[in-house]
Design a protein around this motif. Structure first.
Motif, PDB file in Angstrom:
ATOM      1  N   TYR A 172       0.841  -1.203   0.000  1.00 58.42           N
ATOM      2  CA  TYR A 172       0.000   0.000   0.000  1.00 58.42           C
ATOM      3  C   TYR A 172       0.874   1.250   0.000  1.00 58.42           C
ATOM      4  N   LEU A 173       1.880   1.277   0.896  1.00 60.72           N
ATOM      5  CA  LEU A 173       2.770   2.437   0.945  1.00 60.72           C
ATOM      6  C   LEU A 173       3.596   2.545  -0.335  1.00 60.72           C
ATOM      7  N   GLY A 174       4.000   1.376  -0.887  1.00 60.90           N
ATOM      8  CA  GLY A 174       4.800   1.395  -2.110  1.00 60.90           C
ATOM      9  C   GLY A 174       4.064   2.067  -3.258  1.00 60.90           C
ATOM     10  N   LYS A 175       2.762   1.794  -3.383  1.00 62.53           N
ATOM     11  CA  LYS A 175       1.980   2.428  -4.448  1.00 62.53           C
ATOM     12  C   LYS A 175       1.934   3.940  -4.270  1.00 62.53           C
ATOM     13  N   LYS A 176       1.834   4.380  -3.017  1.00 59.34           N
ATOM     14  CA  LYS A 176       1.807   5.821  -2.766  1.00 59.34           C
ATOM     15  C   LYS A 176       3.163   6.452  -3.082  1.00 59.34           C
ATOM     16  N   ILE A 177       4.237   5.778  -2.648  1.00 58.80           N
ATOM     17  CA  ILE A 177       5.581   6.328  -2.857  1.00 58.80           C
ATOM     18  C   ILE A 177       5.963   6.270  -4.337  1.00 58.80           C
ATOM     19  N   ASP A 178       5.399   5.293  -5.077  1.00 55.55           N
ATOM     20  CA  ASP A 178       5.671   5.217  -6.509  1.00 55.55           C
ATOM     21  C   ASP A 178       5.255   6.497  -7.227  1.00 55.55           C
ATOM     22  N   LYS A 179       4.199   7.141  -6.736  1.00 59.77           N
ATOM     23  CA  LYS A 179       3.766   8.410  -7.327  1.00 59.77           C
ATOM     24  C   LYS A 179       4.855   9.460  -7.147  1.00 59.77           C
ATOM     25  N   LEU A 180       5.494   9.443  -5.974  1.00 62.09           N
ATOM     26  CA  LEU A 180       6.611  10.368  -5.741  1.00 62.09           C
ATOM     27  C   LEU A 180       7.762  10.073  -6.689  1.00 62.09           C
ATOM     28  N   LEU A 181       8.112   8.794  -6.809  1.00 63.79           N
ATOM     29  CA  LEU A 181       9.235   8.413  -7.659  1.00 63.79           C
ATOM     30  C   LEU A 181       8.967   8.740  -9.121  1.00 63.79           C
ATOM     31  N   THR A 182       7.708   8.569  -9.552  1.00 60.16           N
ATOM     32  CA  THR A 182       7.347   8.894 -10.933  1.00 60.16           C
ATOM     33  C   THR A 182       7.554  10.378 -11.211  1.00 60.16           C
ATOM     34  N   VAL A 183       7.114  11.213 -10.271  1.00 59.74           N
ATOM     35  CA  VAL A 183       7.263  12.663 -10.433  1.00 59.74           C
ATOM     36  C   VAL A 183       8.743  13.044 -10.439  1.00 59.74           C
ATOM     37  N   VAL A 184       9.501  12.478  -9.501  1.00 63.57           N
ATOM     38  CA  VAL A 184      10.934  12.791  -9.424  1.00 63.57           C
ATOM     39  C   VAL A 184      11.644  12.376 -10.712  1.00 63.57           C
ATOM     40  N   HIS A 185      11.283  11.198 -11.241  1.00 57.79           N
ATOM     41  CA  HIS A 185      11.921  10.716 -12.473  1.00 57.79           C
ATOM     42  C   HIS A 185      11.603  11.647 -13.640  1.00 57.79           C
ATOM     43  N   LYS A 186      10.362  12.091 -13.750  1.00 58.39           N
ATOM     44  CA  LYS A 186       9.986  12.985 -14.846  1.00 58.39           C
ATOM     45  C   LYS A 186      10.703  14.327 -14.729  1.00 58.39           C
ATOM     46  N   ILE A 187      10.791  14.843 -13.501  1.00 59.53           N
ATOM     47  CA  ILE A 187      11.513  16.107 -13.311  1.00 59.53           C
ATOM     48  C   ILE A 187      12.984  15.928 -13.659  1.00 59.53           C
ATOM     49  N   MET A 214       8.032  22.887  -7.296  1.00 60.92           N
ATOM     50  CA  MET A 214       9.367  22.843  -7.885  1.00 60.92           C
ATOM     51  C   MET A 214       9.285  22.625  -9.394  1.00 60.92           C
ATOM     52  N   ARG A 215       8.353  21.745  -9.825  1.00 55.82           N
ATOM     53  CA  ARG A 215       8.172  21.485 -11.258  1.00 55.82           C
ATOM     54  C   ARG A 215       7.791  22.759 -12.006  1.00 55.82           C
ATOM     55  N   LEU A 216       6.825  23.499 -11.451  1.00 56.92           N
ATOM     56  CA  LEU A 216       6.379  24.726 -12.114  1.00 56.92           C
ATOM     57  C   LEU A 216       7.496  25.763 -12.174  1.00 56.92           C
ATOM     58  N   ALA A 217       8.216  25.907 -11.043  1.00 57.00           N
ATOM     59  CA  ALA A 217       9.317  26.880 -11.011  1.00 57.00           C
ATOM     60  C   ALA A 217      10.419  26.478 -11.988  1.00 57.00           C
ATOM     61  N   LEU A 218      10.718  25.164 -12.041  1.00 50.72           N
ATOM     62  CA  LEU A 218      11.760  24.688 -12.943  1.00 50.72           C
ATOM     63  C   LEU A 218      11.337  24.859 -14.397  1.00 50.72           C
ATOM     64  N   ARG A 219      10.049  24.595 -14.672  1.00 52.37           N
ATOM     65  CA  ARG A 219       9.574  24.765 -16.044  1.00 52.37           C
ATOM     66  C   ARG A 219       9.673  26.217 -16.492  1.00 52.37           C
ATOM     67  N   GLN A 220       9.287  27.124 -15.598  1.00 52.66           N
ATOM     68  CA  GLN A 220       9.401  28.546 -15.929  1.00 52.66           C
ATOM     69  C   GLN A 220      10.857  28.939 -16.154  1.00 52.66           C
ATOM     70  N   SER A 221      11.735  28.447 -15.269  1.00 50.86           N
ATOM     71  CA  SER A 221      13.152  28.776 -15.388  1.00 50.86           C
ATOM     72  C   SER A 221      13.742  28.219 -16.675  1.00 50.86           C
ATOM     73  N   LEU A 222      13.427  26.931 -16.979  1.00 45.85           N
ATOM     74  CA  LEU A 222      13.968  26.321 -18.186  1.00 45.85           C
ATOM     75  C   LEU A 222      13.386  26.958 -19.440  1.00 45.85           C
ATOM     76  N   THR A 223      12.097  27.327 -19.373  1.00 47.33           N
ATOM     77  CA  THR A 223      11.484  27.990 -20.532  1.00 47.33           C
ATOM     78  C   THR A 223      12.194  29.295 -20.842  1.00 47.33           C
ATOM     79  N   ARG A 224      12.460  30.068 -19.782  1.00 44.47           N
ATOM     80  CA  ARG A 224      13.190  31.326 -19.981  1.00 44.47           C
ATOM     81  C   ARG A 224      14.591  31.050 -20.520  1.00 44.47           C
ATOM     82  N   GLN A 225      15.237  30.017 -19.934  1.00 42.79           N
ATOM     83  CA  GLN A 225      16.593  29.691 -20.370  1.00 42.79           C
ATOM     84  C   GLN A 225      16.613  29.236 -21.824  1.00 42.79           C
ATOM     85  N   TRP A 226      15.656  28.347 -22.184  1.00 44.97           N
ATOM     86  CA  TRP A 226      15.594  27.872 -23.568  1.00 44.97           C
ATOM     87  C   TRP A 226      15.285  29.023 -24.535  1.00 44.97           C
ATOM     88  N   ARG A 227      14.384  29.913 -24.105  1.00 44.29           N
ATOM     89  CA  ARG A 227      14.044  31.041 -24.966  1.00 44.29           C
ATOM     90  C   ARG A 227      15.247  31.968 -25.155  1.00 44.29           C
TER      91      ARG A 227
END
Length: 457
Positions: A172-187, A214-227
């Motif tokens: 049960y806990l593993g399924k919950k923590i997997d959501k964290l790991l999925t997000v961390v991997h995508k970031i 953190m995802r939103l802040a990083l996306r904004q930062s990377l978008t500015r950097q890429w632009r």
């Protein structure tokens, strides 16, 4: 279903474990008592009670027969002075029984209880186990103590319940923590365009919320950097192309000057102008190459005829080798008829490496071009008879702008040629391997690319 807190989930599983333990104990003790009630198990008290009931009979009986002995008891007969007369207990153990009961006056010893019955001319001693016993002889031989079997069974079932509940809780806990790991991997992969799925576990959702910020802040930062990077690349590329026109005019006018009557000093100045304009054109080409973002370049993968590609490549390299008085050893044995690749990038990659090899091969030397196919991989091997790579170049020659006085990095490419070649190989799911050839004595560059649906000849 509402949001739960970790402590409430833990308490739920703890209560479930406690309830399971209670059920296990209740069922096992109930089964034990049921077996006692039907006579399948004889508790210690029932054996003692049976001895008390038969005691008077055993004292007055004319002769002791084994059938007279209470169930689950063993017996031994002694004379009044302690001599062994017989019984179900063998002679070898009789001395121990006599010493325990008569010499020491004890009613227990080891795992047994004893009952002493004095008869008219002899002494009868009964021995029985200090525990409940099964009525069935087979079960009794397998499990001498019904009480210990009950305890061990309860402990094993509790341990099994603990393992099962812990596994369920962990899953049960593993399924919950997997959501964290999925997000961390995508970031980590900079894949930032996704919606975070909540776990409905308060503590995990708090961490997910923090990761979402953190995802939103990083996306904004990377978008500015890429632009900003794109803007700088576009500006640099535009500036480099704009410089080509005046440089061409300067070079053209310098060439026109040679058609006029010039003094020695004027001809020398004209040569300076022409040479400098050529050098500046090389710098402009470097700027154009550097402005390209190879990571974002969209490849055009299509079916490429290997015969056509190799013919085009050989025509270009033949002329380059002839100008530099270098022989070209062309060894193309087994290769696919067609490959899936970006034709223009592949030609550019191979010409970059071959040109580099020609440039660093002394006159009269040799450049060797070979092709090999192994395990769905295509290898282009380019070897020269120059001085080879330095130790530092072997480690860093494919890095952008790497320059070294003794390196194999071409001075005309300013540390871009091998970097571009490595980038193109990577886009074809391959890589570049740099080494020095022990046979030819010069450098050896192996380009490995992945084949997609090859058709072998």
């Amino acid at each position: 279903m509402g949001i739960k807190k970790l402590r409430s989930v833990f308490m739920r599983y703890a209560l479930c474990l406690a309830l399971t333990v209670l059920i296990v104990i209740t069922l096992n003790v109930g089964s034990y008592l049921f077996c006692v009630s039907i006579g399948a198990i004889y508790p210690l008290t029932s054996i003692s009670a049976a001895i008390e009931r038969e005691k008077d009979t055993l004292q007055t009986a004319r002769q002791i027969e084994e059938s007279d002995i209470p169930h689950l008891c063993e017996y031994v007969l002694f004379t009044k002075d302690g001599r062994y007369k017989g019984g179900s207990i063998g002679w070898e153990y009789s001395a121990t029984v006599w010493n325990t009961c008569m010499e020491n006056g004890r009613t227990s010893g080891g795992a047994y209880l004893y009952s002493v019955i004095e008869r008219e001319e002899e002494i009868l001693i009964l021995r029985y186990r200090m525990t409940a016993q099964f009525g069935n002889a087979t079960l009794r031989s397998m499990f001498p103590s019904a009480d210990w079997l009950l305890i061990v069974t309860i402990l094993l079932e509790i341990m099994l319940s603990l393992v099962v509940i812990s596994f369920i809780f962990g899953k049960y806990l593993g399924k919950k923590i997997d959501k964290l790991l999925t997000v961390v991997h995508k970031i980590e992969q900079q894949d930032l365009d996704f919606e975070i799925q909540k776990s409905r576990l308060f503590e995990v959702d708090q961490a997910l919320d923090a990761l979402d910020h953190m995802r939103l802040a990083l996306r904004q930062s990377l978008t500015r950097q890429w632009r900003d990077d794109k803007m700088r690349q576009d500006q640099l590329s535009a500036l480099a192309h704009d410089l080509k026109t005046p440089l061409t005019i300067i070079r053209g006018n310098a060439e026109l000057l040679f058609d006029t009557s010039l003094s020695t000093e004027q001809r020398e100045c004209a040569e300076y102008i022409e040479n400098s304009s050529l050098q500046m054109q090389e710098y402009v080409q470097v700027l154009i190459e550097a402005a390209k973002s190879w990571d974002s370049y969209k490849t055009c993968m299509k079916r490429v005829s290997m015969d056509s590609l190799l013919l085009e490549l050989k025509n270009q390299i033949d002329g380059l080798c002839a100008v530099n008085n270098i022989s070209l050893h062309w060894d193309c044995g087994h290769y696919p008829v067609c490959i899936t690749a970006d034709h223009d990038l592949l030609i550019r990659m191979l010409i970059n490496v071959l040109s580099n090899a020609v440039e660093h091969t002394p006159q009269g030397g040799e450049v060797i071009f070979e092709i090999e196919e192994h395990s769905n991989e295509l290898f282009f091997l380019i070897t020269d008879t120059g001085k080879g790579f330095s130790d530092e170049a072997l480690k860093h020659a494919t890095e952008q702008f790497f320059m070294e006085d003794d390196s194999r990095t071409s001075k005309s490419h300013y540390g871009i040629g091998l970097y571009v070649a490595a980038s193109i190989a990577k886009k074809h799911n391959g890589k570049i391997i740099l080494e020095n050839s022990a046979v030819a004595g010069g450098a050896k560059v192996t380009i490995q690319i992945s084949l997609k649906n090859p058709v072998s000849i």
